[in-house]
Design a protein around this motif. Structure first.
Motif, mmCIF file in Angstrom:
data_model
loop_
_atom_site.group_PDB
_atom_site.id
_atom_site.type_symbol
_atom_site.label_atom_id
_atom_site.label_comp_id
_atom_site.label_asym_id
_atom_site.label_seq_id
_atom_site.Cartn_x
_atom_site.Cartn_y
_atom_site.Cartn_z
ATOM 1 N N ALA A 109 42.047 55.222 31.185
ATOM 2 C CA ALA A 109 41.663 55.693 32.514
ATOM 3 C C ALA A 109 40.179 56.010 32.579
ATOM 4 O O ALA A 109 39.492 55.691 33.556
ATOM 5 N N ALA A 110 39.660 56.652 31.534
ATOM 6 C CA ALA A 110 38.234 56.971 31.504
ATOM 7 C C ALA A 110 37.396 55.702 31.566
ATOM 8 O O ALA A 110 36.420 55.623 32.326
ATOM 9 N N ALA A 111 37.771 54.697 30.789
ATOM 10 C CA ALA A 111 37.021 53.440 30.800
ATOM 11 C C ALA A 111 37.066 52.780 32.173
ATOM 12 O O ALA A 111 36.052 52.273 32.668
ATOM 13 N N ALA A 112 38.229 52.814 32.809
ATOM 14 C CA ALA A 112 38.362 52.193 34.122
ATOM 15 C C ALA A 112 37.491 52.874 35.163
ATOM 16 O O ALA A 112 37.050 52.234 36.133
ATOM 17 N N GLN A 113 37.219 54.155 34.979
ATOM 18 C CA GLN A 113 36.415 54.907 35.934
ATOM 19 C C GLN A 113 34.979 55.129 35.456
ATOM 20 O O GLN A 113 34.236 55.900 36.070
ATOM 21 N N GLY A 114 34.588 54.481 34.373
ATOM 22 C CA GLY A 114 33.225 54.608 33.884
ATOM 23 C C GLY A 114 32.902 55.966 33.314
ATOM 24 O O GLY A 114 31.730 56.349 33.242
ATOM 25 N N ALA A 115 33.907 56.701 32.890
ATOM 26 C CA ALA A 115 33.700 58.050 32.356
ATOM 27 C C ALA A 115 33.595 58.016 30.845
ATOM 28 O O ALA A 115 34.225 57.198 30.176
ATOM 29 N N GLY A 116 32.816 58.933 30.288
ATOM 30 C CA GLY A 116 32.784 59.083 28.848
ATOM 31 C C GLY A 116 34.091 59.663 28.342
ATOM 32 O O GLY A 116 34.791 60.390 29.055
ATOM 33 N N TYR A 117 34.427 59.352 27.085
ATOM 34 C CA TYR A 117 35.684 59.830 26.511
ATOM 35 C C TYR A 117 35.427 60.370 25.108
ATOM 36 O O TYR A 117 34.771 59.719 24.288
ATOM 37 N N VAL A 118 35.971 61.567 24.846
ATOM 38 C CA VAL A 118 35.858 62.190 23.528
ATOM 39 C C VAL A 118 37.260 62.348 22.959
ATOM 40 O O VAL A 118 38.068 63.102 23.496
ATOM 41 N N LEU A 119 37.542 61.630 21.890
ATOM 42 C CA LEU A 119 38.853 61.690 21.246
ATOM 43 C C LEU A 119 38.869 62.827 20.243
ATOM 44 O O LEU A 119 37.941 62.986 19.449
ATOM 45 N N GLY A 120 39.933 63.625 20.260
ATOM 46 C CA GLY A 120 40.026 64.781 19.391
ATOM 47 C C GLY A 120 40.583 64.464 18.019
ATOM 48 O O GLY A 120 41.365 63.528 17.842
ATOM 49 N N THR A 121 40.193 65.275 17.045
ATOM 50 C CA THR A 121 40.782 65.192 15.713
ATOM 51 C C THR A 121 42.297 65.327 15.785
ATOM 52 O O THR A 121 43.034 64.647 15.061
ATOM 53 N N GLN A 122 42.789 66.184 16.686
ATOM 54 C CA GLN A 122 44.222 66.431 16.798
ATOM 55 C C GLN A 122 44.888 65.480 17.801
ATOM 56 O O GLN A 122 45.839 65.844 18.485
ATOM 57 N N SER A 123 44.399 64.269 17.834
ATOM 58 C CA SER A 123 45.008 63.234 18.667
ATOM 59 C C SER A 123 46.366 62.830 18.110
ATOM 60 O O SER A 123 46.599 62.869 16.904
ATOM 61 N N ASN A 124 47.245 62.413 19.007
ATOM 62 C CA ASN A 124 48.538 61.857 18.599
ATOM 63 C C ASN A 124 48.499 60.342 18.478
ATOM 64 O O ASN A 124 49.486 59.733 18.053
ATOM 65 N N VAL A 125 47.396 59.728 18.873
ATOM 66 C CA VAL A 125 47.210 58.278 18.807
ATOM 67 C C VAL A 125 46.049 57.996 17.857
ATOM 68 O O VAL A 125 44.996 58.627 17.976
#
Length: 372
Positions: free
Chosen positions: A100-116
């Motif tokens: 969704a962030a990419a589709a809207q041109g937004a920056g994205y920060v993935l967390g260490t505690q990601s489930n993916v």
């Protein structure tokens, strides 16, 4: 036949929809804060308390929301903050919010505690030409070798910066979460920490020995030497810490109080931001989070000295309410509100959004100096 629920029109609408979609314990986990939640509530209240002083009859043709951040041009100044365990909100978890962030041109920060896994997230978005920056947030682990391996893994996957969280040497006293009896359900776990070494024992009983393994300024210098990626620090509020970080050559700072989830009664980020900007000067990029729920909040953050903003809880709300499409709609609503706030205050671009929007007494000084 029941009529379908109306589409959310504000970030608050997404929060209401998420509360209906999530069980009480999960809602407490995502929405709760530390202690009496004074800082949690102060974050949003501080943005709302700032008045905007509009200028009228300003030329607005050719307006846009583009900003420069760390040498890159972004379509708008909104990034998604690292939010842990997003599969609690939707089965697609971080993969959906990154898409969704990419589709809207937004920056994205993935967390260490990601489930993916980070590789799946990067593969989903890196090829999108309109995406914003893709960063990896690091929670410092007791073993330096494990930290190095995580950072190298992020580099190999294509992440473009490392964001070290520095404001959580221990977890905050999250009473609402504890009262609700929150626990991670089976199948939801922090995939990047599965092989993390056990925390070695420390002398004494001070917070069960955990602070002995918390990062220090020496660790920040060490981390910078381990990676070719720029290193940002997330969780600074004090001007003295901003000066110390700048002296170490970090790429930028994220002014944050962890959404009110660590130290209760810490200042609202709207209060800390101008002090950090004054300490750091104009050259160091600043991002701010905490309580940003309206486009007017984004504009106020820019006027106070931020280069961009992050939103955290709204990611979980929008995921729970509508998956990837929900997050994309949330971002579009926030950007639309920002554009309208800019037009209504006489700002053609965000370079024209200065302190004069918040205090007309500064207008003469601003006009003499020109935009920041």
């Amino acid at each position: 036949m029941a009529s379908p629920a109306p589409a959310p029109h504000t970030l608050a609408d997404f929060a209401l929809a998420a509360e209906q979609a999530l069980d009480a314990a999960t809602w407490a986990y995502f929405n709760g804060g530390a202690g009496d939640e004074a800082t949690l509530h102060a974050n949003a209240a501080a943005w709302q308390a700032l008045p905007l002083w509009p200028r009228v009859l300003q030329p607005l043709a050719g307006g846009h929301t583009r900003v420069a951040l760390a040498g890159h041009e972004l379509a708008h100044p909104i990034l998604l903050a690292p939010v842990a365990h997003q599969r609690l909100a939707h089965p697609d978890g971080e993969w959906a919010s990154a898409l969704a962030a990419a589709a809207q041109g937004a920056g994205y920060v993935l967390g260490t505690q990601s489930n993916v896994p980070m590789e799946q997230v990067a593969e989903a978005v890196l090829a999108d030409p309109g995406r914003g920056p893709l960063w990896f947030q690091l929670y410092w682990q007791a073993d330096r070798g494990f930290n190095r391996a995580l950072v190298q893994r992020a580099e190999a996957a294509g992440f473009e910066a490392i964001v070290l969280t520095v404001d959580a040497p221990v977890q905050g006293v999250r009473d609402r979460e504890r009262r609700a009896g929150f626990a991670l359900p089976p199948g939801v776990h922090a995939v990047h920490l599965q092989d993390a070494p056990a925390v070695p024992p420390a002398d004494g009983t001070y917070c069960a020995g955990l602070p002995a393994h918390a990062p220090t300024w020496d660790d920040v210098a060490w981390l910078r030497a381990q990676t070719r990626l720029p290193v940002w620090l997330k969780g600074l509020l004090h001007p003295a810490d901003a000066r110390a970080a700048q002296a170490l050559g970090v790429a930028g700072l994220i002014v944050s109080n962890h959404g009110g989830r660590t130290l209760d009664t810490a200042p609202a980020t709207a209060q800390a931001l101008p002090r950090v900007r004054a300490a750091a000067g104009d050259a160091l990029p600043l991002v701010v989070d905490g309580g940003i729920r309206r486009g007017t909040d984004v504009l106020k953050a820019i006027a106070l000295g931020a280069n961009a903003v992050m939103v955290g809880r709204p990611v979980a709300h929008a995921l729970a309410a509508g998956g990837a499409l929900g997050v994309a709609r949330m971002l579009r609503l926030l950007r639309d509100e920002l554009e309208m706030a800019m037009a209504l205050t006489g700002c053609r671009t965000l370079a024209e959004a200065g302190a004069h929007l918040l205090d007309p007494a500064t207008a003469a000084v601003w006009e003499q100096a020109g935009p920041r």
